[in-house]
Design an enzyme around this catalytic site. Structure first.
Site, PDB file in Angstrom:
ATOM      1  N   HIS A 121      -1.817   5.774  10.274  1.00 25.54           N
ATOM      2  CA  HIS A 121      -2.063   4.396   9.839  1.00 25.54           C
ATOM      3  C   HIS A 121      -3.480   4.227   9.311  1.00 25.54           C
ATOM      4  CE1 HIS A 121       1.020   3.336  13.189  1.00 25.54           C
ATOM      5  NE2 HIS A 121       1.642   3.538  12.028  1.00 25.54           N
ATOM      6  N   HIS A 137      -6.485   1.658   9.694  1.00 27.46           N
ATOM      7  CA  HIS A 137      -6.917   0.592  10.604  1.00 27.46           C
ATOM      8  C   HIS A 137      -8.039  -0.212   9.969  1.00 27.46           C
ATOM      9  CE1 HIS A 137      -4.812   1.672  14.503  1.00 27.46           C
ATOM     10  NE2 HIS A 137      -4.428   2.618  13.644  1.00 27.46           N
ATOM     11  N   HIS A 152      -4.130  -2.346  12.982  1.00 27.55           N
ATOM     12  CA  HIS A 152      -3.706  -1.904  11.635  1.00 27.55           C
ATOM     13  C   HIS A 152      -4.293  -2.839  10.582  1.00 27.55           C
ATOM     14  CE1 HIS A 152       0.185   0.109  13.369  1.00 27.55           C
ATOM     15  NE2 HIS A 152      -0.940   0.662  13.824  1.00 27.55           N
ATOM     16  N   HIS A 160       4.653  -5.379  11.694  1.00 27.83           N
ATOM     17  CA  HIS A 160       4.671  -3.933  11.445  1.00 27.83           C
ATOM     18  C   HIS A 160       6.036  -3.515  10.883  1.00 27.83           C
ATOM     19  CE1 HIS A 160       3.771   0.279  12.002  1.00 27.83           C
ATOM     20  NE2 HIS A 160       4.909   0.427  12.703  1.00 27.83           N
ATOM     21  N   HIS A 192       2.658  -4.019   7.340  1.00 23.14           N
ATOM     22  CA  HIS A 192       1.203  -4.013   7.221  1.00 23.14           C
ATOM     23  C   HIS A 192       0.804  -3.200   5.990  1.00 23.14           C
ATOM     24  CE1 HIS A 192       1.079  -4.390  11.914  1.00 23.14           C
ATOM     25  NE2 HIS A 192       1.392  -5.549  11.315  1.00 23.14           N
ATOM     26  N   ASP A 249       0.406   0.504   6.988  1.00 20.02           N
ATOM     27  CA  ASP A 249       1.538   1.230   7.583  1.00 20.02           C
ATOM     28  C   ASP A 249       1.975   2.367   6.659  1.00 20.02           C
ATOM     29  OD1 ASP A 249       1.546  -0.445   9.764  1.00 20.02           O
ATOM     30  OD2 ASP A 249       3.168  -1.731   9.017  1.00 20.02           O
ATOM     31  N   HIS A 281      -1.798   9.217  15.513  1.00 21.50           N
ATOM     32  CA  HIS A 281      -1.346   8.819  16.844  1.00 21.50           C
ATOM     33  C   HIS A 281      -0.565   9.950  17.520  1.00 21.50           C
ATOM     34  CE1 HIS A 281      -2.401   4.478  16.615  1.00 21.50           C
ATOM     35  NE2 HIS A 281      -2.274   4.701  15.307  1.00 21.50           N
ATOM     36  N   ARG A 335      -4.359   7.303  20.446  1.00 18.54           N
ATOM     37  CA  ARG A 335      -4.990   7.695  19.170  1.00 18.54           C
ATOM     38  C   ARG A 335      -5.639   9.074  19.367  1.00 18.54           C
ATOM     39  NH1 ARG A 335      -7.760   1.789  17.497  1.00 18.54           N
ATOM     40  NH2 ARG A 335      -5.818   0.595  17.773  1.00 18.54           N
TER      41      ARG A 335
END
Length: 285
Positions: free
Chosen positions: A169, A171, A186, A194, A203, A206, A247, A270
């Site tokens: 993702h 962020h 995000h 999401h 997002h 995403d 992640h 993470r």
């Protein structure tokens, strides 16, 4: 009476002249007409009239004297000319070459190598999240946008991952010094829920999942719509200064059926992160 007789005689002579000539007799032109008898007396020759004669012109020779040939004229001999010499002139004397090395001409510094990246290019160098007791994760991702408003392309390689799918993702904040928790949520400029990378409602950050092979290497190749992102600093869509995060778990793409699925995709911890920097001044993670 006499004239009549004479006429008859003359007519008879004219008629009988061809016959007399054929018998060898002398024609009347050789006799003289007898006035008494009315006939021709051949013993008396006919008076011949002499015609005046023209004196003959002095005969001249018809042979023409050939005209003399014109005198021949011989062209004078041309004046003697000097024959050009075929021998090449001796070359001018030259100085023997010097053995001393000449100073090389001054050279300018070579131009810088051409830029291999488009002007709107950024980079993100990944590092393992601080405090994570996992294998060392490293790699890098290029983020490129040829023109503003055009598609955003993410490409790179990441190694040190466990084999399988991992959520990936963008962020909102900068994760300085490997503090991936500081990266924030995000990136969501449109305040949406999401979802997956192909969903209309999602997002802007995403990107779905990347997959590591059995060697723990994942190859990144993602194309995101330029209407939601821009490779620039600042602004509502700019990505430079924000963070990429890998992640622990796969992203459920908002299909998990709970609130966490619509917020994070149930992606877990993470593992690694990096701050996106302009390629021109990307000197440190």
């Amino acid at each position: 009476m006499d004239s009549l007789r004479k006429s008859r005689v003359v007519l008879l002579v004219v008629l009988l002249a061809p016959s007399i000539q054929a018998q060898g007799r002398r024609p009347p032109s050789y006799g003289q007409l007898d006035q008494d008898s009315g006939g021709y007396n051949y013993d008396k020759p006919m008076v011949q009239l002499e015609l005046p004669t023209t004196p003959k012109a002095k005969e001249t020779s018809t042979t023409e004297t050939p005209a003399p040939y014109p005198p021949t004229t011989q062209a004078p001999d041309p004046p003697p000319t000097d024959t050009p010499s075929t021998d090449a002139p001796d070359p001018p004397p030259t100085d023997p070459p010097t053995t001393e090395a000449l100073d090389p001409p001054p050279t300018e510094p070579p131009p810088p190598p051409p830029t291999v990246f488009p002007p709107r290019t950024s980079i993100c160098v990944l590092m393992t999240a601080a405090g994570m007791m996992t294998s060392e994760i490293s790699g890098g991702v290029f983020i490129t946008q040829e023109i503003k408003g055009g598609p955003v392309v993410l490409s790179g390689t990441i190694q040190g991952l466990d084999p399988g799918l991992h959520a990936f993702h963008l962020h909102r904040d900068a994760a300085v010094g490997g503090d991936c928790a500081a990266a924030g949520p995000h990136f969501n400029p449109f305040n949406s829920t999401h979802g997956g990378p192909m969903d209309l409602k999602r997002h802007a950050g995403d990107f779905g999942n990347i997959e590591a092979n059995e060697l723990g290497v994942a190859f990144v190749s993602i194309v995101a719509p330029g209407l939601m992102l821009a490779v620039e600093t600042g602004g509502s869509l700019g990505v430079i200064g924000r963070s990429l995060v890998i992640h622990e778990k796969p992203d459920d793409l908002g299909l998990g059926g709970d609130d966490e699925s619509l917020t994070t995709g149930n992606t877990g911890a993470r593992l690694a992160c990096c701050v996106i920097k302009n390629l021109a001044n990307a000197t440190s993670p």
